[in-house]
Design an enzyme around this catalytic site. Structure first.
Site, PDB file in Angstrom:
ATOM      1  N   ASP A  67       0.820  -1.204   0.000  1.00 41.46           N
ATOM      2  CA  ASP A  67       0.000   0.000   0.000  1.00 41.46           C
ATOM      3  C   ASP A  67       0.857   1.259   0.000  1.00 41.46           C
ATOM      4  OD1 ASP A  67       1.001  -0.275   2.572  1.00 41.46           O
ATOM      5  OD2 ASP A  67      -0.920  -0.802   3.458  1.00 41.46           O
ATOM      6  N   ASN A 136      -7.531  -2.938  14.485  1.00 44.62           N
ATOM      7  CA  ASN A 136      -8.891  -3.275  14.055  1.00 44.62           C
ATOM      8  C   ASN A 136      -8.928  -4.442  13.074  1.00 44.62           C
ATOM      9  OD1 ASN A 136      -7.849  -2.080  11.786  1.00 44.62           O
ATOM     10  ND2 ASN A 136      -9.285  -0.360  11.719  1.00 44.62           N
ATOM     11  N   HIS A 138      -7.086  -4.732  10.302  1.00 46.35           N
ATOM     12  CA  HIS A 138      -6.822  -4.435   8.890  1.00 46.35           C
ATOM     13  C   HIS A 138      -5.487  -5.032   8.452  1.00 46.35           C
ATOM     14  CE1 HIS A 138      -4.588  -0.644  10.241  1.00 46.35           C
ATOM     15  NE2 HIS A 138      -3.746  -1.168   9.370  1.00 46.35           N
ATOM     16  N   GLU A 143      -9.510  -1.839   5.446  1.00 50.14           N
ATOM     17  CA  GLU A 143     -10.160  -1.560   6.713  1.00 50.14           C
ATOM     18  C   GLU A 143     -11.387  -2.460   6.899  1.00 50.14           C
ATOM     19  OE1 GLU A 143      -8.705   0.195   8.790  1.00 50.14           O
ATOM     20  OE2 GLU A 143      -7.814   2.017   7.966  1.00 50.14           O
TER      21      GLU A 143
END
EC number: 3.5.99.6
Length: 262
Positions: A67, A136, A138, A143
């Site tokens: 990313d 979380n 990810h 996400e």
């Protein structure tokens, strides 16, 4: 999934680095999927040391990063291209033209996403993909609510991710809220996946990944679908798993078996 629980972050990095070293010794022209963040840094140091010792070479390697922040040029100190140059590429014998990071400054990000997928395909696919994991759940910048078969695309970062990454930016510095990321489907296409996680703050995410249901609310849970996914975690990250002793027993038996193989 193979669950490897080790004492601390140093052991996690060494174990992870050894997986990549063995891959490069087996296939010198491997296609590597790479990640950024604090967790992989020690692993990259291990790869640099192995390259310096001529145990491995990156001359024929192609790499694709997971990313990049949308809106940052590769020369920006907080861009992931800059990170990779500083933490790995500048210290090994890899050909820079064979290292790919999603273009954060692309004029047309949507076309850039399609082009990134095409480059991965043209390289023959990713042999081994390195991952970290967010609080979380990810992976990459996928996400919660990300499609489990998604491809490289533009994603909006959650408040939790922005807060986690704020420490890398000065108070008066622009912090992107958008990214280009490989999709979960792109990650699952890799022949092997290695996820590293350390620290108690990752314990909930690891619990959801390993023992929770397959769900978009925890993107990393998609690794349950992969035929060769290895989670290398320390005791703190494993602290909420209900079957810790069983996972350790399985890994011990696996190591005994591997030691007997030619």
């Amino acid at each position: 999934m193979q669950i490897v629980i080790l004492k601390d972050s140093a052991e996690v990095a060494a174990y992870g680095a050894n997986i990549f070293i063995k891959q490069l010794q087996k296939k010198t022209n491997s296609v590597l999927g790479l990640a950024t963040g604090s967790t992989p840094v020690s692993l990259y140091r291990g790869l640099i040391e192995a390259c310096d010792a001529e145990l491995i070479s990156f001359k024929d390697v192609t790499s694709f990063n997971l990313d990049e922040y949308l809106g940052l040029k590769g020369t920006h100190p907080q861009s992931y291209r800059y990170f990779m140059n500083e933490q790995l590429f500048n210290h090994i014998d890899i050909i820079k033209a064979q290292t790919y990071v999603p273009p954060g400054d692309a004029e047309n990000p949507l076309e850039a996403c399609v082009g990134y997928e095409e480059k991965i395909k043209a390289a023959g696919g990713i042999d081994i993909q390195l991952l970290g994991i967010g609080r979380n759940g990810h992976i990459g910048f996928n996400e919660p609510s990300s499609g489990l078969m998604s491809r490289t695309r533009v994603k909006t970062l959650t408040k939790a991710t922005i807060e986690d990454n704020a420490r890398f930016f000065h108070d008066d510095e622009y912090q992107p809220h958008l990214s280009i990321t490989m999709g979960i489907g792109t990650i699952l296409d890799a022949k092997k996946v290695v996820l590293l996680a350390t620290g108690e703050n990752k314990a909930d995410a690891i619990l959801a990944t390993v023992e929770g249901p397959l769900m978009a609310a925890c993107p990393a849970s998609a690794l349950q679908l992969h035929t060769d996914a290895v989670l290398v975690i320390d005791e703190a990250a494993a602290s909420k798993l209900s079957d810790r002793d069983f996972y350790k027993h399985i890994e011990n038996e696996n190591q005994k078996l591997m030691a007997k193989l030619p």
